[in-house]
Scaffold this motif. Structure first.
Motif, PDB file in Angstrom:
ATOM      1  N   GLY A 122       0.747  -1.204  -0.206  1.00  0.00           N
ATOM      2  CA  GLY A 122      -0.005   0.033   0.053  1.00  0.00           C
ATOM      3  C   GLY A 122       0.841   1.288  -0.114  1.00  0.00           C
ATOM      4  N   SER A 123       2.138   1.134   0.291  1.00  0.00           N
ATOM      5  CA  SER A 123       3.148   2.286   0.506  1.00  0.00           C
ATOM      6  C   SER A 123       3.037   2.980  -0.998  1.00  0.00           C
ATOM      7  N   ALA A 124       2.848   2.201  -2.014  1.00  0.00           N
ATOM      8  CA  ALA A 124       3.065   2.808  -3.517  1.00  0.00           C
ATOM      9  C   ALA A 124       1.736   3.387  -3.897  1.00  0.00           C
ATOM     10  N   PHE A 125       0.643   3.664  -3.288  1.00  0.00           N
ATOM     11  CA  PHE A 125      -0.404   4.246  -3.564  1.00  0.00           C
ATOM     12  C   PHE A 125      -1.059   5.093  -2.602  1.00  0.00           C
ATOM     13  N   SER A 126      -1.680   6.064  -3.151  1.00  0.00           N
ATOM     14  CA  SER A 126      -2.293   7.101  -2.151  1.00  0.00           C
ATOM     15  C   SER A 126      -3.275   7.868  -3.024  1.00  0.00           C
ATOM     16  N   GLY A 127      -4.478   8.562  -2.022  1.00  0.00           N
ATOM     17  CA  GLY A 127      -5.204   9.374  -2.699  1.00  0.00           C
ATOM     18  C   GLY A 127      -6.179   8.535  -3.757  1.00  0.00           C
ATOM     19  N   LEU A 128      -7.194   9.501  -4.154  1.00  0.00           N
ATOM     20  CA  LEU A 128      -8.034   8.888  -5.284  1.00  0.00           C
ATOM     21  C   LEU A 128      -7.288   9.097  -6.524  1.00  0.00           C
ATOM     22  N   ARG A 129      -6.252   8.502  -6.654  1.00  0.00           N
ATOM     23  CA  ARG A 129      -5.287   8.352  -7.832  1.00  0.00           C
ATOM     24  C   ARG A 129      -5.511   7.336  -8.741  1.00  0.00           C
ATOM     25  N   GLY A 130      -4.916   7.812 -10.189  1.00  0.00           N
ATOM     26  CA  GLY A 130      -4.966   6.551 -11.127  1.00  0.00           C
ATOM     27  C   GLY A 130      -3.427   6.112 -11.214  1.00  0.00           C
TER      28      GLY A 130
END
Length: 746
Positions: A198-206
């Protein structure tokens, strides 16, 4: 923001509290350190060499000619790359206005519009908003776009398996931009979907993974797919993965996430969209219909089939914009896109049977739009190499020097000579340049060599290798870029025969050819991860320091990895460097500052590296990088007669950049080995402010903040007073700075 150390770097750092080095410098290629314990002559000699290298590196960092060479090299890279169909280096430090950081990032206009669709290249990290806007305006949905969107909305993950040229990258970006409110990012090419957390992803992003490694694809199972979908849903993110149509996928496990075909796009619809959009940028929207009604254009469009690559259709739209605005004649479009165009090219090339003529055509493909004498000289060199193979007896290798005039060579090569002006160190001079009349030919000639003439390619490869060690920066860069283009057809062959020998060279200019050769494959979706791993391996090699230097220099200019990943590798490398490598790191940092969306992440890394708790070599490398960037990077500001130092401009834009710039210069002025050069930079700013009044207030504010951060405003004041009082000194600028100091003190 600087990321944490990778595991191997943390292992190096475990002795921070105990036996860490106490300030002595790395003494060269062995990675050994002078511990000050023995007084042996070899230890003293290495320490002396290190001190000399440190002094020379600082002097070079402050030398305006070094900045000129770096800027000239970047310009040569861009020119060579564009003639072979590549994009340009993103240079964000261009024309700007005071306080307008970010406004100049948008690349409006026809060129930007079509570069967004034709040959989309997305650097790892945040995808610029301007590129997403370009695609939004020019995109035409393929038949299965709705299905693709439904799969992504249902599972938060979709895998697009489609051939190159079908608009797969543009489709992925459009889809993510359509569904994700907080922007789109491209993942680093070495990301592992089985283990990513999960550290690679954040927010409502693509997020986009532009090329799925075939080996990784084979190992994906239902468990991994379910875990990835759950992770995306938990984070509120979406992920699009692109796989080549030849990549085997375990459909029984992940088939519900795979979309195999994007569906057709009506060619005329895509052309019309690009044409209307391009003309809207020049305020001629109604001219599009008139162009499409031309008999020559109707003939071309009618002959197009749905399997024509989207990028070619976008390119055709761009050419029709030029027809509508009168920049080119419609016959140019007809020549390029007629049904017989490809066959015509092949027939023409195969008719160049004379050794000298064919060598001239190939040399022109590599050196298109370069001076005539350079093209002719390179052609002669290649012809001699060909004759060694085709004519083993020396007696058969002669040439008739006056048999074929240049005009005939050019006519047979479908080329021309144009007069141009070239800037040199002693002024502008007029030069005669040779170039193809059709700017597609450089790439077409080299691609045709790769696909049809494998034996001839062997000789061309040898020729390029020799050119990479030749005199003249433009020769090395063009040879390197051509080798990089060829490597997209045979990466490991070109790498071992050409690029690696260049990277191993002691000569720094030959290593520039290796850096140039890495540009094309780093942009290639499937080869980007290979380039990333290659540079990582070179940086770990403490036996071959030439490769380390090449890698340190290449990291900032290549696009294989995200800025965050590049900064992690540079940080690790800065733990064990000689001063040449440290300087290469400084130049790569300057490259990064030019091409990242957010320069603050680079400044944050330099702040972290230069912290008092860091290793001395890493601290000194960081401060050296600040010196290099301060000297190399300038900004043309609309309100000013002089170019602004980019770090001053970033500071003037406000937080968070200002506090980072202030802290970095404060640390430099508080470090004994950097104090002199640091104050020299401040003096240079003051001289600029003397010539340009618009710089006086910004310089005064920044010097005051630096002095305040140091808790030594009196020292800064002393230097400013001394500089202003000197004969011919910047008296007016000094007075403005001192007045600001007085106001601040009150």
């Amino acid at each position: 923001m600087a990321a944490g150390d990778p595991p191997e770097d943390r292992a190096d750092d475990t002795d921070r509290a105990g036996t860490r080095d106490t300030g002595t410098r790395d003494t060269g290629a062995t990675g050994t350190r002078d511990t000050g314990t023995a007084g042996r002559s070899d230890v003293r000699d290495r320490a002396g060499d290190a001190d000399k290298g440190f002094t020379e590196a600082q002097a070079k960092a402050a030398d305006p000619s070094s900045a000129g060479e770096w800027q000239d090299l970047r310009a040569k890279f861009d020119t060579a790359k564009q003639w072979l169909g590549g994009g340009t280096t993103n240079v964000f430090f261009g024309e700007a206005r005071v306080g307008s950081l970010g406004d100049h990032y948008a690349t409006a206009g026809v060129a930007s519009a079509h570069s967004a669709h034709f040959g989309v290249v997305v650097n790892s990290g945040p995808v610029p908003a301007a590129m997403l806007a370009d695609i939004r305006e020019s995109y035409v949905e393929p038949a299965r776009y709705g299905h693709l969107r439904a799969v992504l909305e249902s599972h938060q993950v979709v895998v697009i398996r489609a051939p190159d040229g079908t608009g797969r990258t543009a489709t992925a970006l459009r889809l993510l931009d359509d569904l994700c409110r907080e922007g789109v990012l491209k993942l680093d090419p070495d990301v592992n979907l089985k283990t990513v957390d999960g550290s690679a992803f954040s927010g409502l992003r693509g997020y986009l993974l532009e090329s799925l490694d075939p080996e990784q694809a084979r190992e994906l199972r239902a468990f991994h797919a379910e875990r990835l979908c759950a992770l995306m849903k938990d984070k509120g993110c979406m992920l699009v993965v692109i796989a080549d149509d030849r990549t085997p996928l375990p459909v029984e496990d992940i088939g519900h996430l795979v979309v195999d075909d994007l569906g057709e796009v009506e060619p005329s619809a895509l052309i019309r969209r690009h044409l209307d959009w391009g003309l809207s940028a020049v305020e001629s929207p109604r001219a599009g219909a008139a162009v499409l009604d031309l008999p020559e254009v109707r003939e071309i469009v009618t002959a197009l089939t749905p399997d024509v690559p989207r990028r070619q259709l976008a390119d055709l739209g761009a050419l029709l914009v030029d027809v509508a605005t009168g920049r080119i004649d419609v016959e140019v479009v007809r020549e390029r896109y007629s049904a017989t165009s490809r066959a015509n090219f092949v027939s023409w090339f195969d008719q160049q049977t004379d050794v000298e003529q064919r060598a001239f055509v190939i040399a022109l493909a590599v050196f298109n739009d370069e001076p005539v004498h350079l093209v002719s000289g390179a052609a002669t060199m290649l012809a001699d190499l060909v004759k060694e193979v085709e004519l083993p007896r020396r007696a058969d290798r002669g040439r008739a020097l006056f048999a074929t005039p240049l005009s005939r060579r050019l006519e047979d090569a479908r080329a021309e000579v144009v007069e141009d002006t070239e800037r040199t160190r002693i002024g502008n001079v007029t030069v005669r340049k040779a170039r193809f009349r059709d700017d597609r030919y450089p790439a077409l000639v080299l691609a045709h060599l790769c696909t049809e003439y494998d034996q001839g390619l062997t000789v061309v490869t040898r020729w390029l290798r020799e050119l990479g060690g030749a005199l003249g920066g433009r020769v090395r860069v063009r040879a390197g870029m051509a080798a990089g283009f060829l490597s997209t057809y045979d990466f490991f062959g070109i790498h071992h025969e050409v690029v690696q020998p260049w990277a191993d060279a002691d000569d720094p200019y030959t290593r520039d050819a290796a850096v140039a050769a890495l540009q094309f494959p780093s942009d290639h979706p499937a080869l980007g991860r290979v380039v990333h791993k290659l540079l990582d391996a070179w940086l770990r090699d403490r036996e071959n320091w030439s490769r380390r230097k090449t890698a340190a220099r290449a990291l900032g200019s290549t696009t294989a990895a995200s800025p965050a990943a590049v900064l992690r590798l540079l940080k690790r490398t800065a733990r064990h460097v000689d001063w040449t490598t440290a300087f290469m790191i400084g130049e790569s940092v300057s490259d990064l500052l030019c091409r990242v969306d957010d320069p603050v992440q680079v400044l944050d890394a330099l702040v972290a590296w230069s912290d008092d708790d860091e290793f001395p070599l890493r601290r000194e490398t960081a401060l050296l990088a600040v010196l290099v960037a301060s000297n190399y990077l300038t900004v043309s500001v609309a309100e000013s007669a002089e170019k602004w130092p980019a770090l001053l401009w970033l500071a003037e834009d406000g937080e968070p950049a200002r506090s980072r710039v202030v802290l970095l210069f404060a640390r430099m002025l508080q470090t004994a080995d950097f104090l002199g050069r640091g104050y020299e930079h401040l003096r240079r700013w003051l001289r600029l402010a003397q010539r340009d009044r618009t710089l006086r207030a910004p310089v005064a504010r920044l010097l005051f903040d630096i002095g305040t951060e140091m808790d030594d405003l009196d020292s800064v004041r002393h230097y400013v007073e001394t500089w202003g009082a000197g004969r011919g000194g910047p008296a007016d600028a000094a007075r403005a700075v001192l007045d600001h100091f007085d106001e601040g003190a009150n």
